[in-house]
Design a protein around this motif. Structure first.
Motif, PDB file in Angstrom:
ATOM      1  N   MET A   1       0.847  -1.193   0.000  1.00 28.69           N
ATOM      2  CA  MET A   1       0.000   0.000   0.000  1.00 28.69           C
ATOM      3  C   MET A   1       0.886   1.248   0.000  1.00 28.69           C
ATOM      4  N   LYS A   2       0.644   2.159  -0.941  1.00 27.58           N
ATOM      5  CA  LYS A   2       1.462   3.364  -1.026  1.00 27.58           C
ATOM      6  C   LYS A   2       0.712   4.467  -1.757  1.00 27.58           C
ATOM      7  N   LEU A   3       1.219   5.703  -1.602  1.00 29.70           N
ATOM      8  CA  LEU A   3       0.662   6.843  -2.321  1.00 29.70           C
ATOM      9  C   LEU A   3       1.227   6.891  -3.732  1.00 29.70           C
ATOM     10  N   ASN A   4       0.451   7.437  -4.666  1.00 26.11           N
ATOM     11  CA  ASN A   4       0.953   7.574  -6.033  1.00 26.11           C
ATOM     12  C   ASN A   4       2.060   8.617  -6.122  1.00 26.11           C
ATOM     13  N   LYS A   5       2.143   9.516  -5.118  1.00 27.76           N
ATOM     14  CA  LYS A   5       3.207  10.519  -5.061  1.00 27.76           C
ATOM     15  C   LYS A   5       3.608  10.758  -3.612  1.00 27.76           C
ATOM     16  N   THR A   6       4.906  10.945  -3.388  1.00 26.09           N
ATOM     17  CA  THR A   6       5.381  11.327  -2.056  1.00 26.09           C
ATOM     18  C   THR A   6       5.830  12.784  -2.030  1.00 26.09           C
ATOM     19  N   LYS A   7       5.985  13.390  -3.231  1.00 27.27           N
ATOM     20  CA  LYS A   7       6.315  14.814  -3.350  1.00 27.27           C
ATOM     21  C   LYS A   7       5.575  15.378  -4.557  1.00 27.27           C
ATOM     22  N   VAL A   8       4.938  16.532  -4.376  1.00 23.62           N
ATOM     23  CA  VAL A   8       4.207  17.176  -5.471  1.00 23.62           C
ATOM     24  C   VAL A   8       4.456  18.679  -5.407  1.00 23.62           C
ATOM     25  N   THR A   9       4.650  19.307  -6.568  1.00 20.12           N
ATOM     26  CA  THR A   9       4.754  20.761  -6.654  1.00 20.12           C
ATOM     27  C   THR A   9       3.615  21.274  -7.530  1.00 20.12           C
ATOM     28  N   ILE A  10       2.834  22.224  -7.005  1.00 13.85           N
ATOM     29  CA  ILE A  10       1.719  22.798  -7.756  1.00 13.85           C
ATOM     30  C   ILE A  10       1.751  24.315  -7.626  1.00 13.85           C
ATOM     31  N   HIS A  11       1.022  24.988  -8.517  1.00 13.60           N
ATOM     32  CA  HIS A  11       0.890  26.439  -8.432  1.00 13.60           C
ATOM     33  C   HIS A  11      -0.286  26.806  -7.528  1.00 13.60           C
ATOM     34  N   VAL A  12      -0.283  28.040  -7.054  1.00 14.09           N
ATOM     35  CA  VAL A  12      -1.427  28.552  -6.298  1.00 14.09           C
ATOM     36  C   VAL A  12      -2.673  28.459  -7.180  1.00 14.09           C
ATOM     37  N   GLY A  13      -3.736  27.871  -6.638  1.00 15.09           N
ATOM     38  CA  GLY A  13      -4.982  27.727  -7.389  1.00 15.09           C
ATOM     39  C   GLY A  13      -5.100  26.424  -8.155  1.00 15.09           C
ATOM     40  N   GLU A  14      -3.999  25.703  -8.303  1.00 18.48           N
ATOM     41  CA  GLU A  14      -4.029  24.430  -9.019  1.00 18.48           C
ATOM     42  C   GLU A  14      -4.320  23.273  -8.064  1.00 18.48           C
ATOM     43  N   SER A  15      -4.768  22.162  -8.649  1.00 20.32           N
ATOM     44  CA  SER A  15      -5.101  20.979  -7.852  1.00 20.32           C
ATOM     45  C   SER A  15      -4.388  19.751  -8.400  1.00 20.32           C
ATOM     46  N   TYR A  16      -4.235  18.755  -7.534  1.00 18.79           N
ATOM     47  CA  TYR A  16      -3.632  17.477  -7.925  1.00 18.79           C
ATOM     48  C   TYR A  16      -4.286  16.384  -7.083  1.00 18.79           C
ATOM     49  N   LYS A  17      -4.622  15.269  -7.719  1.00 19.28           N
ATOM     50  CA  LYS A  17      -5.296  14.190  -6.991  1.00 19.28           C
ATOM     51  C   LYS A  17      -4.298  13.138  -6.514  1.00 19.28           C
ATOM     52  N   LEU A  18      -4.256  12.956  -5.203  1.00 16.86           N
ATOM     53  CA  LEU A  18      -3.448  11.895  -4.614  1.00 16.86           C
ATOM     54  C   LEU A  18      -4.292  10.626  -4.503  1.00 16.86           C
ATOM     55  N   LYS A  19      -3.643   9.488  -4.675  1.00 11.81           N
ATOM     56  CA  LYS A  19      -4.345   8.211  -4.593  1.00 11.81           C
ATOM     57  C   LYS A  19      -3.544   7.240  -3.740  1.00 11.81           C
ATOM     58  N   VAL A  20      -4.248   6.415  -2.991  1.00  9.72           N
ATOM     59  CA  VAL A  20      -3.602   5.337  -2.242  1.00  9.72           C
ATOM     60  C   VAL A  20      -3.742   4.062  -3.064  1.00  9.72           C
ATOM     61  N   LYS A  21      -2.610   3.511  -3.448  1.00 10.42           N
ATOM     62  CA  LYS A  21      -2.612   2.291  -4.256  1.00 10.42           C
ATOM     63  C   LYS A  21      -2.503   1.061  -3.356  1.00 10.42           C
ATOM     64  N   GLY A  22      -3.209   0.008  -3.732  1.00 10.71           N
ATOM     65  CA  GLY A  22      -3.072  -1.258  -3.025  1.00 10.71           C
ATOM     66  C   GLY A  22      -4.066  -1.482  -1.909  1.00 10.71           C
ATOM     67  N   THR A  23      -5.134  -0.668  -1.868  1.00 10.69           N
ATOM     68  CA  THR A  23      -6.167  -0.888  -0.856  1.00 10.69           C
ATOM     69  C   THR A  23      -7.504  -0.354  -1.351  1.00 10.69           C
ATOM     70  N   LYS A  67       4.633  15.272   0.631  1.00  8.51           N
ATOM     71  CA  LYS A  67       5.051  16.666   0.806  1.00  8.51           C
ATOM     72  C   LYS A  67       4.581  17.475  -0.400  1.00  8.51           C
ATOM     73  N   VAL A  68       3.758  18.488  -0.151  1.00  6.43           N
ATOM     74  CA  VAL A  68       3.230  19.328  -1.230  1.00  6.43           C
ATOM     75  C   VAL A  68       3.851  20.719  -1.138  1.00  6.43           C
ATOM     76  N   THR A  69       4.462  21.159  -2.233  1.00  9.52           N
ATOM     77  CA  THR A  69       5.043  22.501  -2.321  1.00  9.52           C
ATOM     78  C   THR A  69       4.181  23.341  -3.252  1.00  9.52           C
ATOM     79  N   VAL A  70       3.796  24.522  -2.795  1.00  6.49           N
ATOM     80  CA  VAL A  70       2.973  25.426  -3.604  1.00  6.49           C
ATOM     81  C   VAL A  70       3.814  26.633  -3.998  1.00  6.49           C
ATOM     82  N   ILE A  71       3.837  26.931  -5.298  1.00 10.75           N
ATOM     83  CA  ILE A  71       4.594  28.081  -5.791  1.00 10.75           C
ATOM     84  C   ILE A  71       3.657  29.030  -6.524  1.00 10.75           C
ATOM     85  N   VAL A  72       4.094  30.284  -6.648  1.00 12.46           N
ATOM     86  CA  VAL A  72       3.286  31.299  -7.325  1.00 12.46           C
ATOM     87  C   VAL A  72       3.583  31.262  -8.812  1.00 12.46           C
TER      88      VAL A  72
END
Length: 204
Positions: A1-23, A67-72
């Motif tokens: 069981m794990k996340l599809n991402k352990t680090k993500v960088t997105i812009h302010v106002g943007e979205s990203y879908k995290l998923k748990v795999k294996g459950t 870990k999610v990093t948000v940049i302008v």
């Protein structure tokens, strides 16, 4: 069981879908800094302001973290002459001292790479991996737009926000496309498959 991402960088106002795999069990999501990143019950994270937050996915007693990093995002409507001059410059790519022709993508990742190269060139010690690629750390984090893609020989991609990967074979994974080296498959294998190489990027 794990996340599809352990680090993500997105812009302010943007979205990203995290998923748990294996459950198929219920997942409870939580953000360590809701003022920076929010997360809904479906695992969709949204950047609220520049900063960093840890998203925790709880499945039973197990906790998975990303870990999610948000940049302008740069304001495209206010380009000064320096910005225009920089965007008109091209990234010159050299592998082990040999300059190669690359068709670069017009996306936020490549624009951020150009920003890094504005001050000085970048030299990356690449390493062979898996019999189909060379990979090396940029030393900085770039914005990503990862998609599950199947690469081809010559593809240059961003992996895990801070690594450049050059393919002389093929692989299917979540990457952000950066560009394509304009060489034949046999030329790429001759250049990349025999030893670790030095990649140099500069803006000219």
């Amino acid at each position: 069981m794990k996340l599809n991402k352990t680090k993500v960088t997105i812009h302010v106002g943007e979205s990203y879908k995290l998923k748990v795999k294996g459950t198929k069990k219920k997942v409870t999501w939580k953000s360590s800094k809701k003022s920076v990143v929010t997360v809904n019950k479906k695992g969709v994270v949204t950047g609220k302001k520049a900063g960093k937050s840890i998203i925790t996915a709880k499945v039973g007693k197990k906790k998975l973290k990303c870990k999610v990093t948000v940049i302008v995002k740069a304001n495209k409507s206010k380009k000064n002459n320096g910005d225009i001059e920089m965007m008109n410059k091209q990234i010159v790519t050299t592998i082990d001292g040999k300059e190669v022709s690359v068709t670069w993508k017009d996306n936020d990742s490549v624009k951020a790479l150009k920003e890094l190269l504005k001050d000085k060139s970048i030299v990356i010690k690449m390493s062979k991996y898996g019999g189909f690629e060379q990979v090396g750390s940029i030393g900085k984090t770039l914005p990503n737009n990862d998609k599950n893609i199947t690469t081809r020989p010559g593809d240059i991609v961003l992996y895990s926000d801070n690594q450049i990967v050059i393919f002389y074979g093929s692989n299917t994974w979540d990457y952000t496309r950066l560009g394509t080296i304009n060489l034949s498959e046999s030329e790429l294998k001759s250049l990349l498959s025999n030893k670790n190489v030095i990649l140099k990027l500069e803006l000219k």
